[in-house]
Enzyme design. Structure first.
Site, mmCIF file in Angstrom:
data_model
loop_
_atom_site.group_PDB
_atom_site.id
_atom_site.type_symbol
_atom_site.label_atom_id
_atom_site.label_comp_id
_atom_site.label_asym_id
_atom_site.label_seq_id
_atom_site.Cartn_x
_atom_site.Cartn_y
_atom_site.Cartn_z
ATOM 1 N N GLU A 181 50.574 62.126 54.811
ATOM 2 C CA GLU A 181 50.090 63.166 53.910
ATOM 3 C C GLU A 181 51.189 63.923 53.172
ATOM 4 O O GLU A 181 51.473 65.093 53.473
ATOM 5 C CB GLU A 181 49.221 64.165 54.682
ATOM 6 C CG GLU A 181 48.021 63.490 55.303
ATOM 7 C CD GLU A 181 46.990 64.486 55.808
ATOM 8 O OE1 GLU A 181 47.156 65.679 55.591
ATOM 9 O OE2 GLU A 181 46.005 64.030 56.422
ATOM 10 N N GLU A 369 43.043 58.273 59.322
ATOM 11 C CA GLU A 369 42.592 59.451 60.082
ATOM 12 C C GLU A 369 41.210 59.864 59.611
ATOM 13 O O GLU A 369 40.945 59.926 58.409
ATOM 14 C CB GLU A 369 43.493 60.681 59.851
ATOM 15 C CG GLU A 369 44.806 60.640 60.554
ATOM 16 C CD GLU A 369 45.640 61.896 60.315
ATOM 17 O OE1 GLU A 369 45.083 62.948 59.928
ATOM 18 O OE2 GLU A 369 46.857 61.817 60.503
#
Ligand code: GCO
Length: 458
Positions: A181, A369
């Site tokens: 991220e 995720e």
């Protein structure tokens, strides 16, 4: 045993195909603990979490899940749940205590290398495929003192780190993720200050973004060079962005450019989304060096999507550069929210896969995720978390829908295996399939873990 009703889904594991990857995802800083053991030095998160008011609960990850000492029994538990892949990250300051490697005058910490070597061997001996994330936010503090991500030298620092890790583990580990991220650590770390290192200035933002995007591609090139049979990707946080009212469409387009397009488009050779976000043109004007724009592109084997919630935005004159703000689920009267305040909306999993799957250069997608935090409690030695069971059933169903429509989805990693240190939120939000009692370090498989166990062993 679970009550039969909660087990019912109208699909089974086989619908995803025999080669589908089923994993859990973790991050070094959130689980390992042992922050000052065997030569590890502080990361930016060790420093940040000790500063007053930075972590909502005032906690740190000094101990966390003690995974550093308990990885053997924990992985046995992981095996018991039936997952065939384990995603973990390498702690940079455990491997390079000075941040820099020998080429730049720093040391390699052999004890750090040895820990990951044992962890990898243990995974392999249990038939669990290791997936390594090179960077999941724990920058060595020594590098932050030299300027951190806004310093151009990070490109070389990261290159040497990647080189060392791939040479050490590349003969055993084939699945490599460069960054976790990028949006979160560059923007929250250097602009809003909610995450480590907690710096807040617009001056740092553009260099932090640009160096992150460069590292993403350079890292990919190094992995491919050192591990010729590597399967290399990188991850993105992502959410479909909906306008609150039809008048807010332009705001939604800008937020989409920031949240979903900022890091994938340069990797695909499309450059930064400057049309929607004019402030980004400062990168080409003031930050980039000649040749950089070409260096941003890399042909990843896969992308990792990390998707949790739906976002709804409206126009706002108070938020500079973006001119938009989030409309909270509470304000929208949404009832299905998690402990993080995130809206549960399984349809958005399908929508986000479709959005990213439409890019021509995207070859393969993994959900690296997805998960939900709820307020779990132990009752008679058990943890019942039906809301989390439903979350995963529904998000999986939505993933399957995208796969059946032809989007190349190849795996699903649950965030997360063990309850752990949830960054600025502390230990309160629990995302795990396995409950951790942080006083005793006792583990209890939740009903969501049991659900996966039955689903995966079916
Ligand atoms: C992130 C990280 C995870 C988080 C998870 C829940 O996306 O923030 O990859 O470390 O813990 O997403 O917030």
């Amino acid at each position: 045993m679970l009550p039969h009703s909660t087990l019912q889904t109208d699909f089974d594991r086989h619908a995803f195909g025999p080669d589908f990857t089923w994993g859990t995802a973790t991050a070094a800083y959130q689980i390992e603990g042992a922050v000052d053991r065997d030569g590890r030095t502080p990361s930016v998160w060790d420093i940040f979490s000790k500063q007053k008011g930075k972590i909502k609960t005032g906690e740190t990850a000094e101990i966390a899940c003690e995974f550093y000492d308990r990885y053997e029994s924990d992985l046995l538990l992981h095996k018991e749940l039936g997952f065939n892949a384990f995603r973990f990250s390498l702690s940079w300051p455990r491997i390079l205590p000075d941040g820099i490697g020998p080429q730049a005058g720093g040391r390699i910490n052999e004890a750090g290398i040895a820990f990951y070597d044992r962890l990898i061997d243990h995974c392999l001996s249990l038939g669990i495929t290791p997936w390594i994330t090179l960077y999941h936010w724990d920058l060595p503090h020594a590098l932050e003192q030299k300027g951190g991500w806004p310093n151009r030298k990070i490109v070389d620092w990261f290159a040497e780190f990647t080189n060392i890790c791939t040479l050490a583990f590349g003969h055993k580990v084939k699945h490599w993720i460069i960054l976790n991220e990028p949006l979160a650590f560059s923007v929250l770390g250097y602009f809003t200050g909610q995450h480590a290192p907690g710096r807040r200035s617009f001056r740092n933002l553009l260099p932090a973004i640009h160096h992150t995007a460069l590292v993403q591609a350079e890292g990919g090139r190094i992995v491919r060079q050192n591990v010729p049979d590597a399967h290399v990707g990188t991850t993105f946080s992502c959410s479909p962005i909906d306008p609150f009212t039809p008048r807010d469409q332009a705001a939604a387009t800008r937020v989409d450019a920031l949240m979903n397009r900022l890091f994938i488009e340069p990797a695909l050779g499309l450059g930064y989304p400057t049309r929607e976000l004019p402030f980004l043109s400062g990168i080409a004007k003031k930050v980039a060096q000649p040749g950089d724009m070409e260096r941003l592109a890399f042909d990843f084997d896969f992308i990792g999507l990390q998707h949790y919630f739906r976002a709804v935005v409206e126009q706002s004159y108070f938020m500079p550069y973006l001119w938009a703000k989030d409309v909270s689920p509470l304000r929208r009267n949404v009832q299905t929210i998690t402990e993080m305040g995130w809206e549960v909306n399984p349809e958005t999993m399908y929508r986000i896969i479709r959005q990213f799957g439409q890019y021509e250069g995207v070859k393969q997608i993994y959900i690296t995720e997805s998960g939900a935090a709820f307020y779990d409690t132990v009752q008679q030695g058990m943890v019942h978390d039906p809301a989390r069971v439903s979350y995963h059933q529904d998000y999986l169903k939505s993933t399957l829908r995208a796969k059946q429509e032809g989007f190349p989805v190849a795996g699903y990693f649950v965030w997360t295996f063990l309850d752990n240190f949830e960054w600025a939120e502390g230990y309160r939000p629990r995302f795990g399939l396995v409950y951790v009692d942080f006083r005793t370090q006792k583990r209890i498989i939740k009903s969501s873990g049991r659900w996966f166990q039955q689903f995966l062993n079916d």
